[in-house]
Scaffold this active site. Structure first.
Site, PDB file in Angstrom:
ATOM      1  N   PHE A  92       0.841  -1.195   0.000  1.00 34.58           N
ATOM      2  CA  PHE A  92       0.000   0.000   0.000  1.00 34.58           C
ATOM      3  C   PHE A  92       0.881   1.252   0.000  1.00 34.58           C
ATOM      4  CE2 PHE A  92      -2.891   3.169   1.795  1.00 34.58           C
ATOM      5  CZ  PHE A  92      -4.007   2.960   0.993  1.00 34.58           C
ATOM      6  N   ASP A 115       1.006  -5.271   8.302  1.00 32.34           N
ATOM      7  CA  ASP A 115      -0.127  -4.374   8.077  1.00 32.34           C
ATOM      8  C   ASP A 115      -1.380  -5.237   7.957  1.00 32.34           C
ATOM      9  OD1 ASP A 115      -2.139  -2.762   6.936  1.00 32.34           O
ATOM     10  OD2 ASP A 115      -0.676  -1.524   5.876  1.00 32.34           O
ATOM     11  N   TYR A 147     -11.747   1.157   9.995  1.00 31.13           N
ATOM     12  CA  TYR A 147     -12.921   1.638   9.254  1.00 31.13           C
ATOM     13  C   TYR A 147     -13.293   0.742   8.087  1.00 31.13           C
ATOM     14  CZ  TYR A 147      -8.856   3.879   7.046  1.00 31.13           C
ATOM     15  OH  TYR A 147      -7.622   4.121   6.506  1.00 31.13           O
ATOM     16  N   LYS A 148     -12.562  -0.336   7.869  1.00 32.70           N
ATOM     17  CA  LYS A 148     -12.899  -1.266   6.788  1.00 32.70           C
ATOM     18  C   LYS A 148     -13.808  -2.352   7.362  1.00 32.70           C
ATOM     19  CE  LYS A 148      -8.439  -0.387   4.529  1.00 32.70           C
ATOM     20  NZ  LYS A 148      -8.902   0.552   3.492  1.00 32.70           N
ATOM     21  N   ARG A 158     -12.141  -3.480  -7.741  1.00 29.48           N
ATOM     22  CA  ARG A 158     -12.156  -4.345  -6.549  1.00 29.48           C
ATOM     23  C   ARG A 158     -13.586  -4.576  -6.090  1.00 29.48           C
ATOM     24  NH1 ARG A 158      -8.198  -2.399  -1.862  1.00 29.48           N
ATOM     25  NH2 ARG A 158      -9.814  -0.827  -1.786  1.00 29.48           N
TER      26      ARG A 158
END
Length: 401
Positions: free
Chosen positions: A124, A201, A226-227, A375
């Protein structure tokens, strides 16, 4: 697997939990739960109650009664529900980027005679940017690892680049583009044998894929909330530091703030770090931002992460089957083997940027990733098989329009 969405939803043991999420019963098709999860209905009540009772009613007394310990107590609950981490090793607070800085910088300082930080080129952007910045700041070198864009970091690939000059290895448990699920336990063993630390991560796996930080021998970890953890936009991240490092003088994070001091309210002339995981804190923690995460941790503790993972595998496998049947025009750039795949599926087509924009206008919400990837992020507790079927059909129709 049958391609009958109604039959799959009828047989889904977790189907009833969809009613707990705001908007899950609406016609909108949400395929981006791996970027921002839907809010729980309970969170609206919790926020309202917090404003009137805790904030409005208790005022400054709230720090003594609950808030001061919330980053650590919530960290312990999160560790037990989904991280495989014993108490005293996880703290909630700051953003993912800030925690990455703290942990990477601490790892580099703990290995003063080692010059290299290993990270893959497909990680990322924030992870790569933080590593590059710290390498420049501290006079270290980034050892770049090339990986298959449709896969991710492998034990063989890592073993080829680590060695006596490696200070830290930074890996993502689930690759943000392809969804590749790394064998973190084996990556940790290889790193440990080289005498280095590993930082994992967990942003794209926490709340979707079982994690066993203690059993895997992980040194450091960071993840957002928040995912799949449904904490809300900008909800604070969490950081993990293995107890063996907290018990030694090797771990010292660089952002020295009053909340991480041994006695925050002494207001003394010099900084002395707190013992344990509290030393990872810096400034005043975002209490409001933790409220949604509290509700999701409660739900995960009730349902169990293994059941969540089973639903995730079923959803992504169903998506792959539909893609194979209905979308011969696209390329699947995620692993076909569910054991090697996290909670999202990525497909590629030259028109995906245009397709994604058109889908959003029609309340079908996937996620675009450069240069041509779409995605499909499937949050197990809030996504139905019918939603997946309607989403794939909409993607098909828009590609062919």
């Amino acid at each position: 697997m049958t391609l009958d969405a109604a039959a799959l939803d009828a047989a889904d043991p977790l189907a009833a939990h969809r009613d707990l999420f705001v908007g899950a019963s609406s016609p909108l098709v949400y395929l981006d739960g791996n970027s921002l999860g839907r809010p729980l209905r309970a969170t609206a009540d919790r926020i309202a109650s917090f404003v009137t009772d805790e904030w409005g009613g208790r005022l400054i007394r709230g720090w003594d009664e609950r808030w001061f310990e919330l980053p650590l107590s919530l960290g312990d609950r999160l560790g037990a529900a989904t991280l495989g981490a014993a108490a005293g090793q996880t703290a909630v607070g700051d953003s993912t980027t800030v925690l990455l800085y703290k942990l990477v910088r601490a790892a580099v300082a703990a290995h003063p005679d080692r010059r290299e930080i290993v990270i893959d080129r497909d990680n990322f952007p924030t992870d790569r940017f933080v590593v590059e910045g710290i390498a420049a700041e501290c006079g270290r070198t980034v050892r770049w690892l090339d990986v298959d864009p449709a896969g991710g970091i492998t034990p063989e690939g890592l073993a080829a680049v680590v060695g006596p000059d490696t200070a830290l290895v930074v890996v993502s448990h689930v690759a943000y583009k392809s969804g590749w699920l790394a064998d973190v336990a084996e990556l940790a063993r290889i790193t440990r044998d080289a005498g280095a630390w590993i930082l994992v991560d967990l942003c794209h796996s926490s709340g979707s894929v079982p994690v066993a930080l203690d059993d895997w021998g992980i040194d450091l970890a960071v993840g957002c909330s928040y995912k799949y953890l449904n904490g809300g936009p900008g909800a604070p991240a969490f950081g993990y530091v293995a107890q063996r490092h907290l018990d030694s003088d090797a771990f010292a994070q660089p952002v020295q703030g009053w909340m991480g001091a041994a006695d925050p309210f002494a207001m003394g002339p010099a900084y002395a770090p707190a013992t344990g995981i509290r030393r990872l804190l810096s400034g005043t923690p975002p209490i409001l931002g933790m409220l949604g995460l509290e509700d999701m941790v409660d739900l995960l503790g009730e349902v169990g992460i293994e059941a969540v993972r089973a639903k995730s595998v079923a959803l992504t496998s169903y998506a792959v089957d539909l893609i194979d049947r209905d979308l011969p025009e696209v390329e699947l750039v995620s692993p076909r083997d569910a054991a090697l795949r996290g909670g999202h599926v990525t497909i590629a087509h030259p028109r995906m940027r245009e397709v994604t924009g058109a889908l959003w206008e029609n309340d079908v919400i996937p996620d675009f990733r450069n240069p041509d990837g779409l995605r499909i992020g499937l949050s197990p507790l809030s996504t139905s098989f019918d939603e997946v079927a309607r989403g794939i059909a909409a993607i098909r129709d828009e590609i062919r329009r």
